[in-house]
Scaffold this motif. Structure first.
Motif, PDB file in Angstrom:
ATOM      1  N   GLY A  78      41.187  46.872 115.520  1.00 14.63           N
ATOM      2  CA  GLY A  78      40.321  47.686 116.368  1.00 14.63           C
ATOM      3  C   GLY A  78      41.121  48.451 117.408  1.00 14.63           C
ATOM      4  O   GLY A  78      42.336  48.608 117.312  1.00 14.63           O
ATOM      5  N   ASN A  79      40.415  48.926 118.425  1.00 14.79           N
ATOM      6  CA  ASN A  79      41.039  49.759 119.449  1.00 14.79           C
ATOM      7  C   ASN A  79      40.238  49.623 120.736  1.00 14.79           C
ATOM      8  O   ASN A  79      39.024  49.442 120.702  1.00 14.79           O
ATOM      9  CB  ASN A  79      41.056  51.223 118.992  1.00 14.79           C
ATOM     10  CG  ASN A  79      41.982  52.100 119.811  1.00 14.79           C
ATOM     11  OD1 ASN A  79      41.734  52.372 120.983  1.00 14.79           O
ATOM     12  ND2 ASN A  79      43.057  52.542 119.194  1.00 14.79           N
ATOM     13  N   TRP A  80      40.917  49.702 121.881  1.00 12.38           N
ATOM     14  CA  TRP A  80      40.216  49.638 123.161  1.00 12.38           C
ATOM     15  C   TRP A  80      39.294  50.831 123.363  1.00 12.38           C
ATOM     16  O   TRP A  80      38.380  50.773 124.179  1.00 12.38           O
ATOM     17  CB  TRP A  80      41.229  49.557 124.311  1.00 12.38           C
ATOM     18  CG  TRP A  80      41.966  48.263 124.353  1.00 12.38           C
ATOM     19  CD1 TRP A  80      41.602  47.084 123.783  1.00 12.38           C
ATOM     20  CD2 TRP A  80      43.216  48.011 125.011  1.00 12.38           C
ATOM     21  NE1 TRP A  80      42.535  46.111 124.029  1.00 12.38           N
ATOM     22  CE2 TRP A  80      43.538  46.654 124.779  1.00 12.38           C
ATOM     23  CE3 TRP A  80      44.076  48.799 125.772  1.00 12.38           C
ATOM     24  CZ2 TRP A  80      44.696  46.074 125.302  1.00 12.38           C
ATOM     25  CZ3 TRP A  80      45.239  48.224 126.271  1.00 12.38           C
ATOM     26  CH2 TRP A  80      45.534  46.871 126.038  1.00 12.38           C
ATOM     27  N   CYS A 116      47.064  56.551 121.562  1.00  6.35           N
ATOM     28  CA  CYS A 116      48.079  55.858 122.355  1.00  6.35           C
ATOM     29  C   CYS A 116      47.961  54.348 122.191  1.00  6.35           C
ATOM     30  O   CYS A 116      48.965  53.650 122.035  1.00  6.35           O
ATOM     31  CB  CYS A 116      47.932  56.246 123.830  1.00  6.35           C
ATOM     32  SG  CYS A 116      48.990  55.317 124.955  1.00  6.35           S
ATOM     33  N   PHE A 117      46.748  53.846 122.192  1.00  4.20           N
ATOM     34  CA  PHE A 117      46.519  52.408 122.094  1.00  4.20           C
ATOM     35  C   PHE A 117      46.744  51.867 120.687  1.00  4.20           C
ATOM     36  O   PHE A 117      47.123  50.709 120.514  1.00  4.20           O
ATOM     37  CB  PHE A 117      45.093  52.060 122.508  1.00  4.20           C
ATOM     38  CG  PHE A 117      44.769  52.341 123.947  1.00  4.20           C
ATOM     39  CD1 PHE A 117      45.751  52.297 124.925  1.00  4.20           C
ATOM     40  CD2 PHE A 117      43.471  52.657 124.329  1.00  4.20           C
ATOM     41  CE1 PHE A 117      45.456  52.548 126.249  1.00  4.20           C
ATOM     42  CE2 PHE A 117      43.166  52.901 125.660  1.00  4.20           C
ATOM     43  CZ  PHE A 117      44.154  52.853 126.624  1.00  4.20           C
ATOM     44  N   ASN A 137      33.022  45.652 118.573  1.00  2.00           N
ATOM     45  CA  ASN A 137      33.249  45.911 117.156  1.00  2.00           C
ATOM     46  C   ASN A 137      34.189  44.872 116.548  1.00  2.00           C
ATOM     47  O   ASN A 137      35.106  45.206 115.809  1.00  2.00           O
ATOM     48  CB  ASN A 137      33.833  47.322 116.965  1.00  2.00           C
ATOM     49  CG  ASN A 137      32.871  48.400 117.399  1.00  2.00           C
ATOM     50  OD1 ASN A 137      31.678  48.301 117.140  1.00  2.00           O
ATOM     51  ND2 ASN A 137      33.372  49.418 118.065  1.00  2.00           N
ATOM     52  N   TYR A 138      33.968  43.614 116.903  1.00  2.00           N
ATOM     53  CA  TYR A 138      34.799  42.532 116.399  1.00  2.00           C
ATOM     54  C   TYR A 138      33.892  41.420 115.860  1.00  2.00           C
ATOM     55  O   TYR A 138      32.727  41.311 116.229  1.00  2.00           O
ATOM     56  CB  TYR A 138      35.684  41.940 117.497  1.00  2.00           C
ATOM     57  CG  TYR A 138      36.512  42.949 118.264  1.00  2.00           C
ATOM     58  CD1 TYR A 138      37.394  43.806 117.610  1.00  2.00           C
ATOM     59  CD2 TYR A 138      36.418  43.040 119.644  1.00  2.00           C
ATOM     60  CE1 TYR A 138      38.152  44.720 118.303  1.00  2.00           C
ATOM     61  CE2 TYR A 138      37.182  43.957 120.361  1.00  2.00           C
ATOM     62  CZ  TYR A 138      38.044  44.793 119.676  1.00  2.00           C
ATOM     63  OH  TYR A 138      38.792  45.703 120.374  1.00  2.00           O
ATOM     64  N   ALA A 139      34.450  40.568 115.001  1.00  2.00           N
ATOM     65  CA  ALA A 139      33.693  39.446 114.457  1.00  2.00           C
ATOM     66  C   ALA A 139      34.656  38.347 114.028  1.00  2.00           C
ATOM     67  O   ALA A 139      35.840  38.596 113.778  1.00  2.00           O
ATOM     68  CB  ALA A 139      32.854  39.896 113.259  1.00  2.00           C
ATOM     69  N   LYS A 140      34.129  37.138 113.939  1.00  2.00           N
ATOM     70  CA  LYS A 140      34.946  35.995 113.528  1.00  2.00           C
ATOM     71  C   LYS A 140      35.545  36.228 112.145  1.00  2.00           C
ATOM     72  O   LYS A 140      36.722  35.924 111.903  1.00  2.00           O
ATOM     73  CB  LYS A 140      34.074  34.734 113.524  1.00  2.00           C
ATOM     74  CG  LYS A 140      34.813  33.475 113.103  1.00  2.00           C
ATOM     75  CD  LYS A 140      33.878  32.269 113.095  1.00  2.00           C
ATOM     76  CE  LYS A 140      34.605  31.014 112.621  1.00  2.00           C
ATOM     77  NZ  LYS A 140      33.706  29.839 112.551  1.00  2.00           N
ATOM     78  N   THR A 157      43.933  55.608 134.726  1.00  2.00           N
ATOM     79  CA  THR A 157      42.738  56.088 135.419  1.00  2.00           C
ATOM     80  C   THR A 157      41.779  54.926 135.672  1.00  2.00           C
ATOM     81  O   THR A 157      41.842  53.905 134.979  1.00  2.00           O
ATOM     82  CB  THR A 157      42.029  57.147 134.572  1.00  2.00           C
ATOM     83  OG1 THR A 157      41.730  56.595 133.282  1.00  2.00           O
ATOM     84  CG2 THR A 157      42.902  58.381 134.393  1.00  2.00           C
ATOM     85  N   PRO A 158      40.884  55.066 136.649  1.00  2.00           N
ATOM     86  CA  PRO A 158      39.943  53.978 136.948  1.00  2.00           C
ATOM     87  C   PRO A 158      39.079  53.579 135.769  1.00  2.00           C
ATOM     88  O   PRO A 158      38.649  52.424 135.668  1.00  2.00           O
ATOM     89  CB  PRO A 158      39.098  54.561 138.091  1.00  2.00           C
ATOM     90  CG  PRO A 158      39.981  55.575 138.737  1.00  2.00           C
ATOM     91  CD  PRO A 158      40.778  56.173 137.613  1.00  2.00           C
ATOM     92  N   TRP A 159      38.808  54.530 134.860  1.00  2.00           N
ATOM     93  CA  TRP A 159      37.942  54.209 133.719  1.00  2.00           C
ATOM     94  C   TRP A 159      38.740  53.737 132.503  1.00  2.00           C
ATOM     95  O   TRP A 159      38.171  53.416 131.473  1.00  2.00           O
ATOM     96  CB  TRP A 159      37.082  55.411 133.341  1.00  2.00           C
ATOM     97  CG  TRP A 159      37.851  56.660 133.067  1.00  2.00           C
ATOM     98  CD1 TRP A 159      38.386  57.058 131.877  1.00  2.00           C
ATOM     99  CD2 TRP A 159      38.183  57.674 134.018  1.00  2.00           C
ATOM    100  NE1 TRP A 159      39.038  58.243 132.027  1.00  2.00           N
ATOM    101  CE2 TRP A 159      38.915  58.663 133.331  1.00  2.00           C
ATOM    102  CE3 TRP A 159      37.937  57.847 135.381  1.00  2.00           C
ATOM    103  CZ2 TRP A 159      39.410  59.804 133.955  1.00  2.00           C
ATOM    104  CZ3 TRP A 159      38.420  58.989 135.998  1.00  2.00           C
ATOM    105  CH2 TRP A 159      39.143  59.943 135.297  1.00  2.00           C
ATOM    106  N   MET A 160      40.075  53.698 132.601  1.00  2.00           N
ATOM    107  CA  MET A 160      40.885  53.190 131.498  1.00  2.00           C
ATOM    108  C   MET A 160      41.661  51.963 131.972  1.00  2.00           C
ATOM    109  O   MET A 160      41.144  50.870 131.962  1.00  2.00           O
ATOM    110  CB  MET A 160      41.829  54.289 130.986  1.00  2.00           C
ATOM    111  CG  MET A 160      41.090  55.449 130.320  1.00  2.00           C
ATOM    112  SD  MET A 160      40.033  54.936 128.936  1.00  2.00           S
ATOM    113  CE  MET A 160      41.235  54.306 127.801  1.00  2.00           C
TER     114      MET A 160
END
Length: 262
Positions: free
Chosen positions: A8-10, A66-67, A128-131, A248-251
């Protein structure tokens, strides 16, 4: 053909779809308002909203790349930074609190080949993750035999005191909605570490709205029995792999690490 793990991704792809989709919608509305209905003010408003969403979408896409693992790799580098501050010989058990899709759990499994690991997460509908995704990733990476995944709440860990030899967590504590005071989540994470065990936690520790005075909090933890504890704040300003546009404050703003020995 070898499968690749999906960590996934942040910046979730769903957000990108919604942002660019919204920009396209406002572009269509602007064209309709201006050409079909001759409503210039409405056309201008829709055009401005289109431009704003488009600019935001481009910015978020840049952060996403980037992530991303295998691209900018910043998520992997953040995990490596956390593991580098875990002073552990790898013999015993480790808990990853809020494991998400298990990239940090799996990195720890590879760094400590003699360890038995548990990855715990709430896996709520908003993520968006699961076991099953964690288990698949672990199998692809060849470490499934040493990792157990289970659902849990980071504010109320379902483990007895001093259960694990090591504990890690990455950018999770501030997301725990079941705890108003995020410092209580830190204390809960430390509760399950054995006496003499080690820990390494990264979160938005330098944001005073979440954690208050971290230096004072560290002193409180020492008085409560933590034998060795270190804190480094505002890491986004010192780590060379964190580009300016994500500070940034939102990242990522106020990134810190709390590590040591119980």
């Amino acid at each position: 053909m070898n499968q690749k793990p999906n960590y996934g991704n942040w910046v979730p792809e769903k957000l990108l779809y919604l942002t660019f989709g919204g920009a396209a919608l406002f572009l269509v509305l602007a064209l309709l308002a201006g050409l079909a209905f001759s409503n210039t003010p409405l056309a201008v408003i829709c055009a401005i909203l289109c431009a704003v969403l488009l600019a935001f979408g481009i910015y978020m896409y840049a952060c996403h790349e980037c992530f991303a693992f295998g691209k900018g790799d910043m998520m992997a580098k953040v995990h490596a930074h956390l593991v580098a501050h875990l002073n552990w010989d790898g013999h015993g058990t480790l808990l990853d609190i809020g494991c998400g899709a298990a990239p940090l759990t799996i990195r720890c499994a590879k760094a400590f080949p003699d360890a038995a690991l548990t990855g715990m997460d709430y896996w709520g509908a908003q993520w968006n993750y699961a076991k099953e995704q964690c288990e698949k990733n672990a199998a692809i990476e060849g470490v499934a035999s040493r990792i157990h995944f289970e659902k849990g709440d980071a504010a109320h860990l379902n483990y007895a005191d001093e259960t694990f030899d090591a504990a890690v967590s990455n950018f999770v504590f501030h997301e725990v909605h079941s705890a108003r005071d995020k410092r209580d989540v830190v204390r809960e994470a430390l509760r399950i570490v054995k006496r003499g065990g080690v820990f390494s936690f990264q979160d938005l520790f330098a944001q005073k709205s979440l954690y208050g005075d971290m230096d004072a909090f560290v002193e409180e933890l020492k008085k409560e029995g933590i034998s060795e504890i270190h804190y480094i704040g505002n890491l986004e300003k010192t780590l060379d792999f964190v580009p300016a546009y994500v500070r940034t404050p939102w990242m990522i703003s106020g990134m810190g690490i709390l590590y040591g020995k119980k």
